[in-house]
Design a protein around this motif. Sequence first.
Motif, short mmCIF file in Angstrom:
data_model
loop_
_atom_site.label_atom_id
_atom_site.label_comp_id
_atom_site.label_asym_id
_atom_site.label_seq_id
_atom_site.Cartn_x
_atom_site.Cartn_y
_atom_site.Cartn_z
N SER A 1 1.44 -3.51 7.92
CA SER A 1 1.12 -4.37 9.05
C SER A 1 1.40 -5.82 8.67
O SER A 1 1.28 -6.20 7.50
CB SER A 1 -0.34 -4.20 9.48
OG SER A 1 -1.21 -4.68 8.48
N VAL A 2 1.77 -6.62 9.66
CA VAL A 2 2.02 -8.03 9.43
C VAL A 2 1.30 -8.83 10.51
O VAL A 2 1.29 -8.45 11.68
CB VAL A 2 3.54 -8.35 9.44
CG1 VAL A 2 4.19 -8.03 10.79
CG2 VAL A 2 3.77 -9.82 9.07
N ARG A 3 0.64 -9.88 10.06
CA ARG A 3 -0.06 -10.77 10.98
C ARG A 3 0.66 -12.11 10.96
O ARG A 3 0.81 -12.73 9.91
CB ARG A 3 -1.52 -10.95 10.53
CG ARG A 3 -2.34 -11.78 11.48
CD ARG A 3 -3.75 -11.95 10.94
NE ARG A 3 -4.62 -12.59 11.91
CZ ARG A 3 -5.57 -13.44 11.59
NH1 ARG A 3 -5.76 -13.79 10.33
NH2 ARG A 3 -6.35 -13.96 12.51
N ILE A 4 1.09 -12.56 12.11
CA ILE A 4 1.84 -13.80 12.24
C ILE A 4 1.01 -14.79 13.05
O ILE A 4 0.60 -14.50 14.17
CB ILE A 4 3.21 -13.56 12.91
CG1 ILE A 4 4.05 -12.63 12.02
CG2 ILE A 4 3.94 -14.87 13.17
CD1 ILE A 4 5.33 -12.16 12.67
N SER A 5 0.76 -15.95 12.44
CA SER A 5 -0.08 -16.97 13.08
C SER A 5 0.74 -18.25 13.24
O SER A 5 1.33 -18.73 12.27
CB SER A 5 -1.32 -17.26 12.23
OG SER A 5 -2.05 -16.08 11.96
N TYR A 6 0.74 -18.79 14.45
CA TYR A 6 1.46 -20.04 14.74
C TYR A 6 0.47 -21.21 14.79
O TYR A 6 -0.57 -21.13 15.43
CB TYR A 6 2.17 -19.94 16.09
CG TYR A 6 3.57 -19.40 16.01
CD1 TYR A 6 4.67 -20.25 15.83
CD2 TYR A 6 3.82 -18.03 16.09
CE1 TYR A 6 5.95 -19.75 15.76
CE2 TYR A 6 5.11 -17.52 16.02
CZ TYR A 6 6.17 -18.39 15.85
OH TYR A 6 7.45 -17.90 15.77
N PHE A 7 0.85 -22.26 14.09
CA PHE A 7 0.11 -23.53 14.16
C PHE A 7 1.12 -24.58 14.63
O PHE A 7 1.91 -25.10 13.85
CB PHE A 7 -0.46 -23.90 12.79
CG PHE A 7 -1.41 -22.88 12.24
CD1 PHE A 7 -2.78 -23.03 12.42
CD2 PHE A 7 -0.95 -21.76 11.56
CE1 PHE A 7 -3.67 -22.09 11.91
CE2 PHE A 7 -1.82 -20.82 11.05
CZ PHE A 7 -3.19 -20.97 11.23
N THR A 8 1.10 -24.81 15.95
CA THR A 8 2.11 -25.66 16.57
C THR A 8 1.45 -26.68 17.48
O THR A 8 1.03 -26.35 18.58
CB THR A 8 3.10 -24.81 17.40
OG1 THR A 8 3.60 -23.75 16.59
CG2 THR A 8 4.25 -25.66 17.90
N PRO A 9 1.30 -27.95 17.02
CA PRO A 9 1.64 -28.44 15.68
C PRO A 9 0.48 -28.22 14.71
O PRO A 9 -0.67 -28.11 15.13
CB PRO A 9 1.86 -29.93 15.92
CG PRO A 9 0.92 -30.26 17.04
CD PRO A 9 0.87 -29.03 17.92
N GLU A 10 0.80 -28.18 13.42
CA GLU A 10 -0.23 -28.10 12.40
C GLU A 10 -1.05 -29.39 12.42
O GLU A 10 -0.52 -30.47 12.64
CB GLU A 10 0.43 -27.89 11.02
CG GLU A 10 -0.54 -27.45 9.93
CD GLU A 10 -1.19 -28.62 9.22
OE1 GLU A 10 -2.32 -28.46 8.72
OE2 GLU A 10 -0.58 -29.71 9.18
N HIS A 11 -2.35 -29.28 12.17
CA HIS A 11 -3.31 -30.35 12.48
C HIS A 11 -2.99 -31.67 11.80
O HIS A 11 -3.10 -32.73 12.42
CB HIS A 11 -4.72 -29.88 12.09
CG HIS A 11 -5.82 -30.82 12.45
ND1 HIS A 11 -6.23 -31.04 13.76
CD2 HIS A 11 -6.60 -31.62 11.68
CE1 HIS A 11 -7.22 -31.91 13.78
NE2 HIS A 11 -7.47 -32.29 12.53
N PHE A 12 -2.62 -31.64 10.51
CA PHE A 12 -2.46 -32.89 9.76
C PHE A 12 -1.03 -33.36 9.65
O PHE A 12 -0.78 -34.55 9.51
CB PHE A 12 -3.06 -32.74 8.36
CG PHE A 12 -4.55 -32.90 8.34
CD1 PHE A 12 -5.14 -34.15 8.28
CD2 PHE A 12 -5.38 -31.79 8.44
CE1 PHE A 12 -6.51 -34.30 8.29
CE2 PHE A 12 -6.75 -31.93 8.45
CZ PHE A 12 -7.32 -33.19 8.38
N TYR B 1 1.61 -6.87 14.02
CA TYR B 1 2.55 -5.78 14.30
C TYR B 1 2.43 -4.74 13.20
O TYR B 1 2.34 -5.07 12.01
CB TYR B 1 3.99 -6.30 14.35
CG TYR B 1 5.00 -5.20 14.60
CD1 TYR B 1 5.24 -4.74 15.89
CD2 TYR B 1 5.69 -4.61 13.53
CE1 TYR B 1 6.14 -3.71 16.12
CE2 TYR B 1 6.59 -3.59 13.75
CZ TYR B 1 6.81 -3.14 15.05
OH TYR B 1 7.70 -2.10 15.28
N ASN B 2 2.41 -3.46 13.58
CA ASN B 2 2.31 -2.35 12.63
C ASN B 2 3.65 -1.62 12.55
O ASN B 2 4.16 -1.13 13.57
CB ASN B 2 1.21 -1.38 13.06
CG ASN B 2 -0.16 -2.02 13.05
OD1 ASN B 2 -0.56 -2.60 12.05
ND2 ASN B 2 -0.88 -1.92 14.17
#
Length: 607
Positions: A374-385, A366-367
């Motif tokens: 600008s912001v970059r938002i990354s979802y890790f659902t679920p995180e691997h470990f 989003y800018n």
Amino acid sequence: MIQTNCSLFFDPSVGNYLIEYRGPFLEEMAKIDYACGIPITEAFAVIAVNENDINRLLIDVPSIVYIDIRTMLVLQEISPSYVDNINNIKLNPYLDVSGRGVVVGIIDTGINYLNPEFMREDGTSRIITLWDQTISSNDFQDNYNMYMGKVFTNDQINLAIQASRNNEDPYAIVPSIDDVGHGTKVASIIGARGEDPDLQGVANGCDFVIVKLFQSTNFRQKILENNMTPPPVYNMSELFTAIEFLKNEFLRLNRPMVIYIGVGTTFGSHDGANLISRYILNLMNYGHLCIVIGTGNEGNAQGHVSGFIPGVNEISTQEFRISRELRNFSFSIWLQSPNRASINITSPTGESSGIIISQTGKVLTYNYVFTNTSVRISYFTPEHFTGNELINVEFTRIKPGIWRVDLIGYYIVSGRYDIWMPPSNTLPPGVEFLTPNPENTLLVPSTTMNMLSVAYLGVNNSITPTSGKGFNVNGFINPAIATTGVDILASDVNGNESTLSGASAASAIIAGACALLFEWGIIKGNDRSMSTIKIRSYLIYGSTRNPNFTYPNVDIGYGEFNLLGTFNFIARIFTNLFRESNEFNNSKIDKLKEFYKLPKKDGDKIE
């Protein structure tokens, strides 16, 4: 490309990543020319690749199962002439321990191998091997299989020492220099021989295996872009390979080893379940191996906040301050499984990103119009470990002011979440949460379960607010113990008296104490089953506990380090063991009890 010392590993525009793989990783990497990679274990490898090429790499190299998020690690700096009761133990003629026969592996900034404190009386080096990750070399060393740097043997170091004595250039033979000085100080606290009696280390008879960590050129570049002088910063990939190297040296030498880890990071789940913590936990299955790390110096850095989302569609808000414009800034949000949340971030001007719904694998940029951020938002659902939800938030050109983060319940059970900023010494002053939580500020991997994690105390053994505080977010007890960590006497790179403060100094003291215990237990044959978990228990049993405190507590774990108290405890429990095994005769039991001022009883006699 799969060759070692590939230039990409040293390239500031490229990141080094730790990855998990299954299948023909080497064969697939050999077919591409935009990334480098080499296996470290049968399951994990290190790659060097530009961030923009990661998706392409995942297609071209399908054996890659998971790419770990890059993590910035920092040093834990903020005589041992008198610390706790170490000198008492070293003067005990019935124990006679100096760490002789024990190897201490140090992962830090290197060592000045020309310093006499790290030599034997005959002038030869106590350093068995030295892996300098920073040296670019085309030589492939079959015995070590390292993807960067060069390994130097004891023979080579001795030749370099001799060259120095002959007024020749030692660095033409072993071109490894501790250009920071931290590693040399740590090594001197652990095991300086005592050429200068004031500098004598805790385990002055031990030997060393040294790893000089490669400073991340990529992370340094990002800090420079923030108009800051970068502190020493490191990659998790290089820490992982350093530990693996020491493990292999431990197996090759077949001698008890203490591993000292001098770096840590704020990034991670802080529950002992992330990749590096799982790897270290697995190493603790080895007997005769002990791993020690400090809890860091983030206790009062105001870089951690926690909270609870009341329910689905309900909001929990946190605010943070940016003191001046930063080219790069990030933080990570961890929600304990199975909680999930959507996110909305509002700038100081009131402009909102809008609600970004929790979704597996979602990445959205989003800018902000009014701030040009600008912001970059990354979802890790679920995180691997870990299985937790991780929301990684990365800003570019973030402007000063108060920013707001709204977390909106998407699936809520307990609603617990934690947010961690990068290490405080990589940020300018005044970047902070407005309602910080000083707890759960241990650096990863000191959150590893059953690890010997060490907090530090201030002047007169007072609790200091800067020391990283427990517990793990899942309630596991870290730190284990605490000891003095302010103005500890050490040798600098020039061999002069200096001091070291912070978690690195405290954990160096404990690493030296572990070497003493290993000599007493394994080398001298009194307890050949010693390991990290057992030494951790011994030190906890022997620690000093203030009756005004509740234990364990978030500041100092189970108490203050007391080596005399540890041997006092051992003397009590081993009386029965000695009776059963007849390893100690009656006179030695009486002498131990006399030294520790324990009551002698008729029942102590071995029948």
